[in-house]
Design an enzyme around this catalytic site. Structure first.
Site, PDB file in Angstrom:
ATOM      1  N   LYS A  34       0.828  -1.206   0.000  1.00 59.50           N
ATOM      2  CA  LYS A  34       0.000   0.000   0.000  1.00 59.50           C
ATOM      3  C   LYS A  34       0.864   1.260   0.000  1.00 59.50           C
ATOM      4  O   LYS A  34       0.459   2.302  -0.531  1.00 59.50           O
ATOM      5  CB  LYS A  34      -0.928   0.012   1.229  1.00 59.50           C
ATOM      6  CG  LYS A  34      -1.893  -1.147   1.274  1.00 59.50           C
ATOM      7  CD  LYS A  34      -2.737  -1.213   0.030  1.00 59.50           C
ATOM      8  CE  LYS A  34      -2.983  -2.614  -0.426  1.00 59.50           C
ATOM      9  NZ  LYS A  34      -3.620  -2.712  -1.739  1.00 59.50           N
ATOM     10  N   ARG A  93       2.966  12.893 -15.214  1.00 61.21           N
ATOM     11  CA  ARG A  93       2.569  12.723 -16.618  1.00 61.21           C
ATOM     12  C   ARG A  93       1.456  13.707 -17.009  1.00 61.21           C
ATOM     13  O   ARG A  93       0.879  13.598 -18.077  1.00 61.21           O
ATOM     14  CB  ARG A  93       2.103  11.284 -16.850  1.00 61.21           C
ATOM     15  CG  ARG A  93       3.243  10.253 -16.681  1.00 61.21           C
ATOM     16  CD  ARG A  93       2.704   8.853 -16.588  1.00 61.21           C
ATOM     17  NE  ARG A  93       2.017   8.478 -17.814  1.00 61.21           N
ATOM     18  CZ  ARG A  93       0.899   7.730 -17.840  1.00 61.21           C
ATOM     19  NH1 ARG A  93       0.339   7.325 -16.723  1.00 61.21           N
ATOM     20  NH2 ARG A  93       0.347   7.424 -18.993  1.00 61.21           N
ATOM     21  N   HIS A 105      -8.956   6.465  -1.551  1.00 60.48           N
ATOM     22  CA  HIS A 105      -8.692   5.030  -1.570  1.00 60.48           C
ATOM     23  C   HIS A 105      -7.252   4.726  -1.168  1.00 60.48           C
ATOM     24  O   HIS A 105      -6.979   3.895  -0.293  1.00 60.48           O
ATOM     25  CB  HIS A 105      -8.990   4.474  -2.960  1.00 60.48           C
ATOM     26  CG  HIS A 105      -8.703   3.022  -3.107  1.00 60.48           C
ATOM     27  ND1 HIS A 105      -7.636   2.550  -3.831  1.00 60.48           N
ATOM     28  CD2 HIS A 105      -9.334   1.932  -2.618  1.00 60.48           C
ATOM     29  CE1 HIS A 105      -7.627   1.230  -3.782  1.00 60.48           C
ATOM     30  NE2 HIS A 105      -8.640   0.828  -3.051  1.00 60.48           N
ATOM     31  N   TYR A 151      -3.325  -5.294 -16.353  1.00 63.11           N
ATOM     32  CA  TYR A 151      -3.998  -4.425 -17.333  1.00 63.11           C
ATOM     33  C   TYR A 151      -3.127  -3.210 -17.648  1.00 63.11           C
ATOM     34  O   TYR A 151      -2.931  -2.856 -18.812  1.00 63.11           O
ATOM     35  CB  TYR A 151      -5.355  -3.979 -16.798  1.00 63.11           C
ATOM     36  CG  TYR A 151      -5.992  -2.917 -17.650  1.00 63.11           C
ATOM     37  CD1 TYR A 151      -6.741  -3.253 -18.775  1.00 63.11           C
ATOM     38  CD2 TYR A 151      -5.815  -1.555 -17.357  1.00 63.11           C
ATOM     39  CE1 TYR A 151      -7.303  -2.264 -19.590  1.00 63.11           C
ATOM     40  CE2 TYR A 151      -6.372  -0.578 -18.153  1.00 63.11           C
ATOM     41  CZ  TYR A 151      -7.119  -0.938 -19.268  1.00 63.11           C
ATOM     42  OH  TYR A 151      -7.657   0.036 -20.064  1.00 63.11           O
ATOM     43  N   THR A 207     -13.516  -2.950 -12.322  1.00 63.41           N
ATOM     44  CA  THR A 207     -14.348  -2.224 -11.359  1.00 63.41           C
ATOM     45  C   THR A 207     -15.444  -3.122 -10.813  1.00 63.41           C
ATOM     46  O   THR A 207     -15.774  -3.063  -9.623  1.00 63.41           O
ATOM     47  CB  THR A 207     -14.957  -0.970 -12.007  1.00 63.41           C
ATOM     48  OG1 THR A 207     -13.924  -0.177 -12.589  1.00 63.41           O
ATOM     49  CG2 THR A 207     -15.701  -0.136 -10.975  1.00 63.41           C
TER      50      THR A 207
END
Length: 278
Positions: free
Chosen positions: A123, A136, A149, A186, A207
């Protein structure tokens, strides 16, 4: 004044030393709250204010190679946590009603405890997700949901590692690690270039799986909360339930806006286009 300082010192020692689990309290980042909350404050300050201000007049950094290595690292770490969690479930006879904490220091139990520290470490490293967004110049992805989150999971796993390393936290961490294996896979595939876009049709299901994960964690914590002879802290169950409900609500809104509402809008646009053609 001296009396106040003495009481504050005693209170600090009681909360952050005496209440700590003796098996993990001397591990890295576990001695006290200073380093952990300093990192959290620096993370939020950089991602919300300093980073965007610094990048305002600069060209976005091209971090493809760094991010590819980062994604591979996260996949490997998540796989490690997943297999350790599955091993725990198999060897301890996991039950949904309550998973007690084993406070012994035998070698096998210490394996599970050390695994929880690595979950906390995961985490911590995941905070780099947001840092990469900022560098970016993808500030639109630095949403409240994203920051909430990452911040909450970072603090909760620190708390669990310091005070209650074991029990329900291990299988829940393994479930979360499984989701992260898919998620960083992914991201890795997306970074390979446009030729691989056709293989990324399953993005929206990530999701969906996260929503399923929240439902499972809610169920296990609610049932465990009312279980008899359960030594897992009730307060931690309540914290997890409230936080998981908040996650489910916010991720649910994200899913609806991106995969339900947008789909309806695209369908409407196609129908209108066909009507104009007729």
């Amino acid at each position: 004044m001296e009396d106040i300082m003495l009481r504050a010192s005693q209170g600090y020692k009681y909360v952050f030393e005496e209440l700590s689990d003796p098996r993990s309290k001397n591990w890295m980042f576990m001695a006290g709250p200073g380093p952990v909350f300093t990192i959290l404050a620096a993370y939020l300050y950089f991602c919300i204010y300093a980073g965007p201000r610094y990048m305002k007049d600069k060209t976005a950094f091209k971090l493809k190679n760094i991010m590819m290595l980062y994604n591979v690292f996260q996949i490997g770490l998540s796989l490690f946590l997943l297999f350790r969690g599955l091993n725990y479930v198999i060897q301890t006879g996991y039950r949904l009603t309550c998973q007690n904490i084993d406070y012994s220091s035998d070698p096998l139990t210490m394996t599970w405890v050390s695994g929880i520290w690595w979950y906390f470490f995961a985490k911590l490293t995941e905070l780099l997700d947001t840092v990469f967004f900022v560098l970016r110049k993808k500030q639109n992805q630095v949403t409240f949901l994203h920051l909430y989150h990452h911040s909450v999971m970072y603090v909760l796993t620190w708390y669990g590692t310091k005070y209650t390393p074991g029990g329900q936290m291990i299988p829940e961490g393994a479930l979360n690690a499984f989701i992260h294996v898919l998620m960083y896979t992914y991201y890795f595939m997306a970074g390979l270039g446009p030729h691989y876009q056709k293989y990324l049709w399953w993005k929206k299901y990530l999701t969906s799986l996260q929503l399923v994960q929240f439902c499972i964690v809610l169920y296990t914590n609610i049932t465990s909360l009312y279980a008899k002879d359960c030594n897992y802290p009730k307060c931690l169950h309540v914290i997890v339930i409230l936080n998981c409900a908040a996650f489910f609500y916010m991720f649910g809104i994200f899913f609806y806006q991106n995969y339900v509402k947008n789909k309806k809008s695209r369908t409407k646009e196609l129908l209108e286009q066909k009507e104009r053609e007729l």
